[in-house]
Each structure stands twice: as structure tokens, then as C-alpha cells.
Write an enzyme that holds these catalytic residues in place. Structure first.
Site, short mmCIF file in Angstrom:
data_model
loop_
_atom_site.label_atom_id
_atom_site.label_comp_id
_atom_site.label_asym_id
_atom_site.label_seq_id
_atom_site.Cartn_x
_atom_site.Cartn_y
_atom_site.Cartn_z
N THR A 1 -4.91 9.51 0.92
CA THR A 1 -4.12 10.75 0.84
C THR A 1 -3.29 10.74 -0.42
OG1 THR A 1 -3.98 10.88 3.26
CG2 THR A 1 -2.37 12.15 2.00
N LEU B 1 2.08 7.16 2.92
CA LEU B 1 0.92 8.04 2.96
C LEU B 1 -0.32 7.16 3.07
CD1 LEU B 1 1.76 10.59 0.11
CD2 LEU B 1 1.87 11.02 2.57
N ASP B 2 -1.33 7.62 3.77
CA ASP B 2 -2.56 6.84 3.89
C ASP B 2 -3.18 6.60 2.52
OD1 ASP B 2 -2.30 6.73 6.63
OD2 ASP B 2 -3.61 8.45 7.00
N LYS B 3 -3.98 5.57 2.43
CA LYS B 3 -4.62 5.19 1.16
C LYS B 3 -5.35 6.36 0.52
CE LYS B 3 -8.11 2.04 -0.75
NZ LYS B 3 -9.04 0.92 -0.46
N HIS C 1 -2.71 7.80 10.49
CA HIS C 1 -3.99 8.49 10.26
C HIS C 1 -4.08 9.84 10.97
CE1 HIS C 1 -5.12 4.95 8.23
NE2 HIS C 1 -5.51 4.24 9.26
#
Length: 236
Positions: A141, A137-139, A235
């Protein structure tokens, strides 16, 4: 399956390629084992050979699978919000602001640093620098992430993700009032040609991205959406 493994070749396995034989015996990918052979972690009768080496009866193969932990990835005492854990997987609620694994600019304080402090049992299928990591998961998120403790779990989850059998649903707050109650956005996403850490919609060097959304609630300046990701682009 870390540690040392020794095999003596029987008649049935004679003339098989070394890398293919090891894939059948060990729970690792062919690429991982080919790399291990080239780097000298695998020896036949005490000698380093090529992955395409054809086995002979009574050959003795010694395989050393290096440990998952490396000095560059240090265990750190960081609290984890564990939703579920058994011998195969760990399901974690990742907070916003936490990077999943060490990378340039973020070598500590990551989810992986916390995991290595929590357990030594993580699948090495994803490589020595990302043990147990099947997806990310993105930072910025927050949400559920599944970690593979066993190699069998890693292969099963990877297959489900590849076959798009896993449904990814997010809630996100966006600027402005979205007029449509729901829609599908199909656009190619690629890396920014100048700012390499950023992504953008672009016609060249990009991959198709499909996102479905529906409005949950509208505010004066924001809209709360439920978003389903059909493709898993960086992203997206």
C-alpha cells in the site's frame, strides 16, 4: 526523553509507587517504565527495586532511558518522499513495496531503516524496535504515513487514532466491475489458521471490520474505488 535522569524524592511524593512517580516525571507509558524498572534501568539509592516500591523522602532515583537505536536496526541511505517535517512529526509518502519497520523476512530496506538515516530524533514511545512508528501501512500500500519525532506528538497521534478522529481514505483498483455505486462492508477479519501471514474473513478469532466504498470509475475489467476505513484491521 532518552539519557540519564536523577530525582530526589520530596515530602509531597512520599509513599507514591515508583512506576507512577516516573510516569508523572517522564514522557513514557507506565508499561514501558515498569519494564525498564524490572530490567534494571531504574535504581533507587543504587538498588534495583520493584515497580510497586513505595517512595521515601530523600530517596534518590536514577533512571537510564536506553537509546532508540539498536545494532539490529541499521540506518540505510534510502530516499524518502517527505511531504512535511517539523520538530514533532514527519509526514511521508510511503511507496508501494516498502515495509514500514523490520520484521521476520524484512530486516532491511524498510521505512524505519531510511528514517534512522534521516534523523536520530524519533519517539521511543512505541518501543526500541519501532521508534517513531505510530501507525503503519501494508507493504503493498502506498500513501501518507505520519512519524512521531517527539513523545508529545506520539501520544497525541495515538489518542486521535484510538478515538477514530483520523479519517483514512484510499484509492484502490479491484478486479471486475462493481455494480453498486457505493456500499459498506461489515465483516470480521482474523488471521488465517494455517497461513499466519495472511488474513481472512472468519467467524472465530476475528475482529469486526468496517469498510465504506464508492465507485470513482469503471473500466472493462477493473473498477477504481475510493475506500474509507472505519476500523484499522491488519490487511483490511
Amino acid at each position: 526523553m532518552n539519557g540519564k535522569h536523577v530525582f530526589t524524592i520530596a515530602q509531597d511524593d512520599e509513599k507514591k509507587r515508583l512506576d507512577i512517580f516516573l510516569v508523572e516525571k517522564l514522557q513514557h507509558s507506565r508499561n514501558y517504565l515498569k519494564k525498564s524498572i524490572v530490567e534494571g534501568w531504574v535504581r533507587v539509592n543504587g538498588t534495583v527495586v520493584k515497580p510497586k516500591y513505595k517512595l521515601k523522602q530523600k530517596d534518590q532515583i536514577t533512571v537510564i532511558i536506553p537509546p532508540v537505536l539498536q545494532p539490529s536496526i541499521s540506518p540505510e541511505d534510502i530516499p524518502l518522499d517527505i511531504i512535511f517535517e517539523d520538530q514533532d512529526i514527519i509526514v511521508i509518502n510511503k511507496p508501494r513495496g516498502m515495509v514500514v519497520y523490520p520484521a521476520p523476512g524484512n530486516y532491511s530496506g524498510t521505512l524505519l531503516n531510511a528514517l534512522l538515516n534521516h534523523t536520530k530524533n524519533l519517539s521511543a514511545k512505541s518501543g526500541l524496535m519501532r521508534p517513531g512508528i505510530v501507525h503503519r501501512l501494508d507493504k503493498d500500500t502506498s500513501g501518507v504515513i505520519v512519524i512521531a519525532k517527539s513523545d508529545i506528538a506520539y501520544m497525541s497521534i495515538s489518542k486521535q487514532l484510538k478515538n477514530r478522529e483520523v479519517k483514512k481514505v484510499y484509492q484502490t483498483l479491484v478486479w471486475g466491475q462493481v455494480q453498486e455505486d457505493g456500499a459498506t462492508i461489515t465483516a470480521p477479519i482474523g488471521r488465517h489458521p494455517l497461513k499466519r501471514t495472511k488474513m481472512l474473513v472468519a467467524a472465530k478469532n476475528s475482529r469486526k471490520a468496517i469498510t465504506h466504498f464508492s465507485v470513482l470509475e469503471r473500466f472493462d475489467e477493473f473498477t477504481l474505488l475510493e475506500v474509507t476505513i472505519e476500523t484499522g484491521r491488519t490487511h483490511q
